[in-house]
Each structure stands twice: as structure tokens, then as C-alpha cells.
Design a protein around this motif. Structure first.
Motif, PDB file in Angstrom:
ATOM      1  N   PHE A  71       0.948  -1.189   0.140  1.00 12.01           N
ATOM      2  CA  PHE A  71      -0.026  -0.090   0.005  1.00 12.01           C
ATOM      3  C   PHE A  71       0.717   1.158  -0.152  1.00 12.01           C
ATOM      4  N   LEU A  72       2.075   1.220   0.711  1.00 11.60           N
ATOM      5  CA  LEU A  72       2.950   2.238   0.996  1.00 11.60           C
ATOM      6  C   LEU A  72       3.439   2.756  -0.636  1.00 11.60           C
ATOM      7  N   VAL A  73       4.049   1.632  -1.115  1.00  9.31           N
ATOM      8  CA  VAL A  73       4.766   1.727  -2.484  1.00  9.31           C
ATOM      9  C   VAL A  73       3.969   2.382  -3.301  1.00  9.31           C
ATOM     10  N   ILE A  74       2.608   1.557  -3.490  1.00 10.47           N
ATOM     11  CA  ILE A  74       1.526   2.123  -4.706  1.00 10.47           C
ATOM     12  C   ILE A  74       1.267   3.582  -4.307  1.00 10.47           C
ATOM     13  N   ALA A  75       1.193   3.968  -3.146  1.00  5.44           N
ATOM     14  CA  ALA A  75       0.677   5.357  -2.736  1.00  5.44           C
ATOM     15  C   ALA A  75       1.920   6.326  -3.283  1.00  5.44           C
ATOM     16  N   LEU A  76       3.116   5.850  -2.928  1.00 10.85           N
ATOM     17  CA  LEU A  76       4.206   6.595  -3.214  1.00 10.85           C
ATOM     18  C   LEU A  76       4.539   6.693  -4.536  1.00 10.85           C
ATOM     19  N   GLN A  77       4.475   5.740  -5.303  1.00 10.26           N
ATOM     20  CA  GLN A  77       5.006   5.457  -6.592  1.00 10.26           C
ATOM     21  C   GLN A  77       4.124   5.743  -7.772  1.00 10.26           C
ATOM     22  N   VAL A  78       2.766   5.503  -7.472  1.00  7.08           N
ATOM     23  CA  VAL A  78       1.782   5.469  -8.365  1.00  7.08           C
ATOM     24  C   VAL A  78       0.559   6.669  -8.210  1.00  7.08           C
ATOM     25  N   VAL A  79       0.092   6.522  -6.850  1.00  7.53           N
ATOM     26  CA  VAL A  79      -0.981   7.517  -6.696  1.00  7.53           C
ATOM     27  C   VAL A  79      -0.726   8.671  -6.405  1.00  7.53           C
ATOM     28  N   LEU A  80       0.300   9.177  -5.450  1.00 10.67           N
ATOM     29  CA  LEU A  80       0.665  10.582  -4.998  1.00 10.67           C
ATOM     30  C   LEU A  80       1.058  11.312  -6.045  1.00 10.67           C
ATOM     31  N   PRO A  81       1.816  10.864  -7.086  1.00  7.93           N
ATOM     32  CA  PRO A  81       2.564  11.731  -8.166  1.00  7.93           C
ATOM     33  C   PRO A  81       1.351  12.403  -9.114  1.00  7.93           C
ATOM     34  N   GLY A  82       0.222  11.873  -9.118  1.00  8.41           N
ATOM     35  CA  GLY A  82      -0.780  12.330  -9.691  1.00  8.41           C
ATOM     36  C   GLY A  82      -1.934  13.310  -9.276  1.00  8.41           C
ATOM     37  N   TRP A  83      -1.510  13.438  -7.741  1.00 12.34           N
ATOM     38  CA  TRP A  83      -2.618  14.221  -6.811  1.00 12.34           C
ATOM     39  C   TRP A  83      -1.841  15.717  -6.762  1.00 12.34           C
ATOM     40  N   ALA A  84      -2.937  16.377  -6.678  1.00 10.45           N
ATOM     41  CA  ALA A  84      -2.497  17.754  -6.289  1.00 10.45           C
ATOM     42  C   ALA A  84      -2.028  17.870  -4.899  1.00 10.45           C
ATOM     43  N   SER A  85      -0.939  18.947  -4.803  1.00  6.80           N
ATOM     44  CA  SER A  85      -0.554  18.937  -3.387  1.00  6.80           C
ATOM     45  C   SER A  85      -1.531  19.377  -2.163  1.00  6.80           C
TER      46      SER A  85
ATOM     47  N   ALA B  62      -5.686  14.313   1.988  1.00  8.39           N
ATOM     48  CA  ALA B  62      -6.775  13.539   2.111  1.00  8.39           C
ATOM     49  C   ALA B  62      -6.143  11.956   2.017  1.00  8.39           C
ATOM     50  N   LEU B  63      -5.495  11.596   1.061  1.00 10.30           N
ATOM     51  CA  LEU B  63      -4.923  10.213   0.890  1.00 10.30           C
ATOM     52  C   LEU B  63      -4.258   9.916   2.061  1.00 10.30           C
TER      53      LEU B  63
ATOM     54  N   TRP C 158     -10.806  17.062   0.850  1.00 12.91           N
ATOM     55  CA  TRP C 158     -11.486  16.202  -0.087  1.00 12.91           C
ATOM     56  C   TRP C 158     -11.196  16.316  -1.636  1.00 12.91           C
ATOM     57  N   PRO C 159     -10.739  15.216  -1.962  1.00 16.38           N
ATOM     58  CA  PRO C 159     -10.150  15.346  -3.622  1.00 16.38           C
ATOM     59  C   PRO C 159     -11.368  15.855  -4.568  1.00 16.38           C
ATOM     60  N   ALA C 160     -10.773  16.558  -5.385  1.00 16.32           N
ATOM     61  CA  ALA C 160     -11.666  16.834  -6.480  1.00 16.32           C
ATOM     62  C   ALA C 160     -12.182  15.914  -7.371  1.00 16.32           C
TER      63      ALA C 160
END
Length: 170
Positions: free
Chosen positions: A31-45, A50-51, A111-113
Motif C-alpha cells: 500500500f505504501l509503495v503504490i501510494a508513493l510511486q503510483v497515486v501521489l505523483p498524480g495528486w494535487a499537493s 486526504a490520501l 476532499w479530492p476534486a
């Protein structure tokens, strides 16, 4: 505790605890690796809290659970959980509730858009709640074939049985 457990059954139990412990720790790492490598890079700061609000409590609970199963191998089935460790898990039980509440505040406040981002943050938080309930309130995980008939029995989780059964040695 069963002091006269068959050595083969004891070895099977210890392997099961090893599998459960490693499984929870691997899940947290994935979960941590997916969040750091896949999910977070596409999220607005501004949405990232929220994540983390959803994911951090889940990760903490998974690591606590993994550690519990691995540590339980040292006393099961011949002894009880060491009192200091039982106290630690009592503290975790309360602290995790605070962490889940704070996490929900972060999810709602940031809350994410996108509906997908909101679902991901809230879903991670909800999964953390389910894991908390499973370890500290009522056992929820059973084999799929037994789940419908067994989950309604509202059994006490093994962790809480060990915490309540802990007593000073000597």
C-alpha cells in the motif's frame, strides 16, 4: 493455554502466525509503495493530505497487526502475552481510534476534486476502520466458505483474547 499441544499442531499454528504476520507487513508495504510511486505523483499537493488521512491509519494498524502475529509466535501456545506488550496493545487500541478520527478529518478537509480520488482516500480510511474492528473489537476475517455463518457469532479477536489473558509471570 494448551501446554500439552501436539508438536505438529504447534508447528502448524506457528507457521500460520508467521504467514499472518508477514502478510500484514507485506500488505502495508505494498500500500505504501503504490501510494508513493503510483497515486501521489498524480495528486494535487492540496489533496495529498486526504490520501494520507485515509492511508496512514491503515498502515499503522497493519504494522501493529503484523508485529502482533510475529510476536505471538514466541508465547503461543505455552504462555500468555507478556504484560508490557498487552499494555502496549491497550494503548494502541485507544491511539488508533484517535488516528482514525484525525485521518477522517484530513480526508474530509482536503476532499479530492475527482470522485476516484475521493473514493480512494475514503476507501483506504474505511479499510483501516475494518482492520481496527477486526483486531480490536470483533473478529471479521474468516475463510470465505465459513464467513457468512461465522462472522455473525461476534467472536473476540485473538489479539484481544491475548491482551485480556495476559498476566504477570512468576
Amino acid at each position: 493455554m494448551d501446554r500439552d499441544m501436539d508438536p505438529q499442531r504447534e508447528a502448524t499454528l506457528r507457521r500460520r502466525y508467521l504467514s499472518l504476520g508477514v502478510g500484514e507487513l507485506v500488505a502495508a508495504a505494498v500500500f505504501l509503495v503504490i501510494a508513493l510511486q503510483v497515486v501521489l505523483p498524480g495528486w494535487a499537493s492540496l489533496e495529498r493530505p486526504a490520501l494520507w488521512g485515509g492511508l496512514a491509519p491503515l498502515l499503522v494498524i497493519l504494522v501493529q497487526a503484523g508485529a502482533y502475529w510475529l510476536l505471538a509466535r514466541s508465547w503461543t501456545p505455552h504462555a500468555t502475552m507478556p504484560p508490557a506488550l498487552a499494555t502496549t496493545y491497550r494503548v494502541f487500541r485507544g491511539a488508533d481510534l484517535v488516528l482514525l478520527a484525525a485521518g477522517l478529518v484530513l480526508v474530509v478537509r482536503h476532499w479530492p476534486a475527482s470522485p476516484g480520488g475521493a473514493a480512494l482516500a475514503l476507501g483506504a480510511w474505511a479499510f483501516g476502520v475494518v482492520e481496527y474492528l477486526n483486531y480490536f473489537v470483533v473478529r471479521l476475517s474468516y475463510p470465505v466458505t465459513r464467513w457468512p455463518g461465522t462472522v455473525t457469532q461476534w467472536r473476540t479477536p485473538r489479539l484481544m483474547q491475548d491482551v485480556r489473558g495476559s498476566r504477570p509471570r512468576g
